[in-house]
Design an enzyme around this catalytic site. Structure first.
Site, PDB file in Angstrom:
ATOM      1  N   ALA A 149      22.594 -42.931 137.193  1.00  0.00           N
ATOM      2  CA  ALA A 149      21.273 -43.548 137.075  1.00  0.00           C
ATOM      3  C   ALA A 149      20.737 -43.687 138.491  1.00  0.00           C
ATOM      4  O   ALA A 149      21.515 -43.754 139.447  1.00  0.00           O
ATOM      5  CB  ALA A 149      21.413 -44.918 136.427  1.00  0.00           C
TER       6      ALA A 149
ATOM      7  N   GLY B 117      25.776 -42.832 134.950  1.00  0.00           N
ATOM      8  CA  GLY B 117      24.902 -42.387 133.852  1.00  0.00           C
ATOM      9  C   GLY B 117      24.991 -40.889 133.603  1.00  0.00           C
ATOM     10  O   GLY B 117      24.710 -40.429 132.490  1.00  0.00           O
TER      11      GLY B 117
ATOM     12  N   GLU C  29      27.966 -40.518 131.474  1.00  0.00           N
ATOM     13  CA  GLU C  29      27.600 -41.094 130.174  1.00  0.00           C
ATOM     14  C   GLU C  29      26.704 -40.131 129.380  1.00  0.00           C
ATOM     15  O   GLU C  29      26.821 -40.027 128.165  1.00  0.00           O
ATOM     16  CB  GLU C  29      26.918 -42.453 130.381  1.00  0.00           C
ATOM     17  CG  GLU C  29      27.918 -43.522 130.848  1.00  0.00           C
ATOM     18  CD  GLU C  29      27.267 -44.818 131.267  1.00  0.00           C
ATOM     19  OE1 GLU C  29      26.381 -44.780 132.143  1.00  0.00           O
ATOM     20  OE2 GLU C  29      27.630 -45.869 130.715  1.00  0.00           O
TER      21      GLU C  29
ATOM     22  N   GLU D 175      30.604 -47.391 138.594  1.00  0.00           N
ATOM     23  CA  GLU D 175      29.756 -48.585 138.561  1.00  0.00           C
ATOM     24  C   GLU D 175      30.405 -49.826 139.149  1.00  0.00           C
ATOM     25  O   GLU D 175      29.731 -50.639 139.790  1.00  0.00           O
ATOM     26  CB  GLU D 175      29.316 -48.889 137.109  1.00  0.00           C
ATOM     27  CG  GLU D 175      28.241 -47.956 136.566  1.00  0.00           C
ATOM     28  CD  GLU D 175      28.785 -46.682 135.946  1.00  0.00           C
ATOM     29  OE1 GLU D 175      29.978 -46.374 136.135  1.00  0.00           O
ATOM     30  OE2 GLU D 175      28.008 -45.985 135.275  1.00  0.00           O
TER      31      GLU D 175
HETATM   32  N1  COA Z   1      20.733 -42.726 142.555  1.00  0.00           N
HETATM   33  C1  COA Z   1      19.771 -42.496 143.478  1.00  0.00           C
HETATM   34  N2  COA Z   1      19.869 -41.546 144.410  1.00  0.00           N
HETATM   35  C2  COA Z   1      20.993 -40.805 144.441  1.00  0.00           C
HETATM   36  C3  COA Z   1      22.033 -40.990 143.520  1.00  0.00           C
HETATM   37  C4  COA Z   1      21.870 -42.010 142.554  1.00  0.00           C
HETATM   38  N3  COA Z   1      22.800 -42.247 141.616  1.00  0.00           N
HETATM   39  N4  COA Z   1      23.028 -40.115 143.797  1.00  0.00           N
HETATM   40  C5  COA Z   1      22.603 -39.392 144.850  1.00  0.00           C
HETATM   41  N5  COA Z   1      21.380 -39.804 145.231  1.00  0.00           N
HETATM   42  C6  COA Z   1      20.553 -39.280 146.339  1.00  0.00           C
HETATM   43  C7  COA Z   1      21.040 -39.781 147.687  1.00  0.00           C
HETATM   44  O1  COA Z   1      20.521 -41.082 147.941  1.00  0.00           O
HETATM   45  C8  COA Z   1      20.480 -38.733 148.611  1.00  0.00           C
HETATM   46  O2  COA Z   1      19.091 -38.979 148.772  1.00  0.00           O
HETATM   47  P1  COA Z   1      18.408 -38.862 150.246  1.00  0.00           P
HETATM   48  O3  COA Z   1      18.646 -37.432 150.660  1.00  0.00           O
HETATM   49  O4  COA Z   1      16.972 -39.177 149.988  1.00  0.00           O
HETATM   50  O5  COA Z   1      19.130 -39.830 151.114  1.00  0.00           O
HETATM   51  C9  COA Z   1      20.601 -37.458 147.791  1.00  0.00           C
HETATM   52  O6  COA Z   1      20.700 -37.872 146.416  1.00  0.00           O
HETATM   53  C10 COA Z   1      21.815 -36.628 148.118  1.00  0.00           C
HETATM   54  O7  COA Z   1      22.963 -37.452 147.999  1.00  0.00           O
HETATM   55  P2  COA Z   1      24.053 -37.659 149.180  1.00  0.00           P
HETATM   56  O8  COA Z   1      24.692 -38.981 148.956  1.00  0.00           O
HETATM   57  O9  COA Z   1      23.401 -37.406 150.497  1.00  0.00           O
HETATM   58  O10 COA Z   1      25.058 -36.471 148.853  1.00  0.00           O
HETATM   59  P3  COA Z   1      26.612 -36.402 149.217  1.00  0.00           P
HETATM   60  O11 COA Z   1      27.042 -35.023 148.928  1.00  0.00           O
HETATM   61  O12 COA Z   1      26.861 -36.965 150.568  1.00  0.00           O
HETATM   62  O13 COA Z   1      27.324 -37.402 148.172  1.00  0.00           O
HETATM   63  C11 COA Z   1      27.734 -38.373 145.988  1.00  0.00           C
HETATM   64  C12 COA Z   1      27.324 -37.108 146.798  1.00  0.00           C
HETATM   65  C13 COA Z   1      27.537 -38.028 144.520  1.00  0.00           C
HETATM   66  C14 COA Z   1      29.192 -38.708 146.267  1.00  0.00           C
HETATM   67  C15 COA Z   1      26.832 -39.550 146.404  1.00  0.00           C
HETATM   68  O14 COA Z   1      25.484 -39.140 146.334  1.00  0.00           O
HETATM   69  C16 COA Z   1      26.985 -40.773 145.528  1.00  0.00           C
HETATM   70  O15 COA Z   1      27.964 -41.498 145.654  1.00  0.00           O
HETATM   71  N6  COA Z   1      25.979 -41.039 144.658  1.00  0.00           N
HETATM   72  C17 COA Z   1      25.967 -42.223 143.815  1.00  0.00           C
HETATM   73  C18 COA Z   1      26.924 -42.058 142.666  1.00  0.00           C
HETATM   74  C19 COA Z   1      26.954 -43.297 141.820  1.00  0.00           C
HETATM   75  O16 COA Z   1      27.406 -44.344 142.231  1.00  0.00           O
HETATM   76  N7  COA Z   1      26.460 -43.154 140.588  1.00  0.00           N
HETATM   77  C20 COA Z   1      26.508 -44.197 139.625  1.00  0.00           C
HETATM   78  C21 COA Z   1      25.232 -44.917 139.557  1.00  0.00           C
HETATM   79  S1  COA Z   1      25.293 -46.204 138.357  1.00  0.00           S
END
Ligand code: COA
Length: 260
Positions: free
Chosen positions: A66, A112, A115, A135
């Protein structure tokens, strides 16, 4: 169908819905969730769609969760409404969909995103997929059905561990857990998944729709799945597909189902 954050394409009765926010790793913001609901609503009665494949845009992510930026300042009430609306309009809606929905997990499927993949009827994955419910690392719990569907799919102990540690598992571990049914190379994921869709379409789509309902009855409170099966089995005898399927077998020919 034209959307801001989705690509929807139909070919040979298979519709591919691609979540298309690659710069945000296809994170589900409000608009995207609304569009998913709209697309699935429209495709329910679309004669040219028999099977839906759900995937993510780009090479990195199915859906990374999400959109965290949208709910970071939510109140208790807003959090509850977010989960309730999302479950009703997207996650339960897909789980109970009348046509087969396959998630082709092509990268990160987190929060999400996992999910969403779990709401689909089953999942395929590419070797680079990473799946998890992170989460609790954000101080929240899964809210789009994750605490219910993950234990249903992989067992309580494994689900407890995945949710408590917030760690991702790789595609092969997901295969061992039964969270995904098949693992392919990234290049082959969609064509492989389409081949499964084609196999499904050789059968009666009317019977398949009824089977989805009967299988799902196993997971509904207060519903006796065996009774649901008995009723649904009986009703199948009144369909044109049943007449065609059994006649074709007895006449030693391939069935040509009328209600495709
Ligand atoms: N919500 C909002 N934005 C998200 C996102 C999320 N769940 N997951 C990734 N993004 C965005 C990042 O903020 C980044 O945006 P920016 O370029 O404007 O800063 C972009 O997507 C790329 O992500 P980034 O984190 O730079 O890539 P990465 O390869 O370094 O890491 C992940 C990949 C998936 C490990 C990391 O993005 C992450 O941990 N995301 C959140 C996962 C999460 O906790 N999801 C559950 C949500 S309830």
């Amino acid at each position: 169908m034209k959307f801001e954050n989705l690509l929807v394409e139909t070919q040979n009765y298979i519709t591919q819905i691609t979540i298309n926010r690659p710069k945000k790793l296809n994170a589900l913001n409000r608009e995207t969730l609304h569009e998913i609901h709209q697309a699935f609503t429209a495709l329910k009665t679309d004669q040219n769609t028999k099977v839906i494949i759900l995937t993510g845009s780009g090479e990195k992510a199915f859906v990374a969760g999400a959109d965290i930026s949208e709910f970071a300042d939510y109140s208790v009430e807003e959090g509850k409404n977010l989960a309730a609306k999302g479950q009703e309009e997207v996650f339960d809606f897909i789980a109970n969909y009348n046509k087969p929905v396959i998630a082709a997990v092509n990268g990160f499927a987190l929060g999400g995103g996992l999910e969403l993949a779990m709401a689909a009827h089953f999942r395929t994955a590419s070797e680079n997929a990473k799946l998890g419910l992170p989460e609790t690392s954000l101080g929240v719990i899964p809210g789009y059905g994750g605490t219910q569907r993950l234990p249903q799919l992989i067992g309580k102990g494994r689900a407890m561990e995945m949710i408590m540690t917030a760690k991702m598992i790789n595609a092969n571990q997901a295969l061992t857990y039964g969270l995904v049914n098949h693992v392919t190379t990234p290049e082959e994921l969609l064509s492989f998944t389409q081949k499964i869709a084609e196999k499904i379409m050789n059968n009666s789509m009317v019977a398949i729709s009824t089977a989805i309902e009967a299988i799902n009855a196993n997971y509904q409170d207060g519903v006796n799945g065996f009774n649901k099966e008995i009723d649904a089995f009986g009703k199948s005898f009144g369909t044109e597909d049943f007449k065609e399927g059994t006649s074709a077998f007895l006449e030693k020919r391939k069935a040509a189902f009328p209600n495709k």
